[in-house]
Design an enzyme around this catalytic site. Structure first.
Site, PDB file in Angstrom:
ATOM      1  N   GLU A 189       0.830  -1.209   0.000  1.00 48.27           N
ATOM      2  CA  GLU A 189       0.000   0.000   0.000  1.00 48.27           C
ATOM      3  C   GLU A 189       0.862   1.255   0.000  1.00 48.27           C
ATOM      4  OE1 GLU A 189      -2.841   2.590   2.935  1.00 48.27           O
ATOM      5  OE2 GLU A 189      -2.960   0.402   3.177  1.00 48.27           O
ATOM      6  N   SER A 203       1.490 -11.035   7.469  1.00 47.76           N
ATOM      7  CA  SER A 203       0.514  -9.974   7.723  1.00 47.76           C
ATOM      8  C   SER A 203       1.009  -8.963   8.759  1.00 47.76           C
ATOM      9  CB  SER A 203      -0.813 -10.584   8.201  1.00 47.76           C
ATOM     10  OG  SER A 203      -1.695  -9.565   8.628  1.00 47.76           O
TER      11      SER A 203
END
Length: 295
Positions: free
Chosen positions: A139, A234
């Site tokens: 991102e 993650s």
């Protein structure tokens, strides 16, 4: 009700855990495209969970990196929820690649805001665009790409030294970062920026993700043992797992059901199962079944 039945009844899966809206949308788009039987590529892991990636791979999803993407022509490529920099779309245009864009709407809005900020940049004053986020995260790469690589990325409060406090500052955040630390960074800049420089900050943290922190604290505290199900890649999972562990030391992390150990649940009267925004519900259900079998 015998002991096994009683404990089975007291295994709770956290209703707030599991895929966020952006990830759910991306996976739904992938499944819909794969029904057509034509090759579908995904630029990077669609979600930071090996079990879910393997499930979609069996359905036909082909995961590629950016180097492989640059070599493709005349195919369909799915962009995951994290988003991509402008260069990716330009490569697709040149190579006649059909983009299935699953960028999370929250991320997409943030990209547009940062691009608009950059395009309106007053170069004479040397305005700095600062992004609170993890260096190298998909991102963040997409966000920095909106500034032609000029944005300053800080991962934590300790890195504020990268900023020039004598120049204008515009602060944004990766959507999945901590609200608390963002607030600390804002406070530090406000107290240290020089008189002539201006400072504006934009709270761009996704509440669907941020609100999981207080919710998961409460969930972890309400059980004797907590099983945190999450892929090792993650970032969001690492933060949430640590939060569970802080609240309840009897918290264990697994990537898959095969890693569950019977000894963890000895003497437990209640068991909680939770996970990250990248953890599929089916995987938490599977872990519950394994725990029941091991009791």
């Amino acid at each position: 009700m015998n002991l096994k039945e009683q404990l089975t009844h007291n295994i709770e899966i956290d209703k707030g855990s599991g895929f966020c809206f952006g990830v759910t949308t991306a996976i739904n788009k992938a499944e819909e495209e794969l029904k057509h039987g034509t090759p579908l590529y995904c630029l990077g892991d669609i979600v930071h969970n090996d079990q879910e990636c393997e499930r979609l791979k069996k359905m036909g999803l082909i995961t590629i990196n950016h180097e492989q993407f640059a070599e493709l022509k005349n195919v369909k490529v799915l962009l995951r929820a994290h988003g991509e920099p402008p260069e990716t779309y330009e490569t697709a245009r040149k190579n006649n690649i059909e983009i299935i864009d699953a960028t999370c709407p929250v991320v997409l809005r943030l990209q547009k805001r940062i691009k608009q900020e950059y395009d309106n940049k007053d170069h004479e004053r040397g305005k700095q665009i600062v992004i609170y986020g993890k260096n190298g995260h998909a991102e963040v790469l997409g966000l920095v790409g909106q500034t032609k690589g000029e944005a300053i990325v800080i991962e934590k409060l300790d890195e504020v030294g990268k900023i020039d406090f004598s120049k204008d500052i515009r602060l944004y955040s990766q959507t999945t970062k901590s609200l608390d630390e963002f607030g600390q960074i804002v406070s530090y800049i406000e107290h240290n920026i020089s008189g002539d420089a201006t400072f504006q900050y934009f709270d761009t943290i996704c509440r669907q993700v941020a609100n999981r922190m207080p919710n998961i604290r409460e969930f972890a505290a309400s059980h004797d043992v907590v099983l945190f199900v999450c892929g090792h890649k993650s970032s969001n999972g690492k933060i949430l797992f640590q939060e569970c562990k802080n609240v309840n030391p009897n918290t264990y992390q697994v990537d898959k059901p095969e890693e569950i150990e019977h000894s963890w649940f000895k003497g437990a009267k209640s068991i909680g199962i939770c996970g990250a925004t990248s953890t599929p519900k089916w995987l938490m259900d599977k872990c519950k079944s394994v725990i029941v079998d091991k009791i």
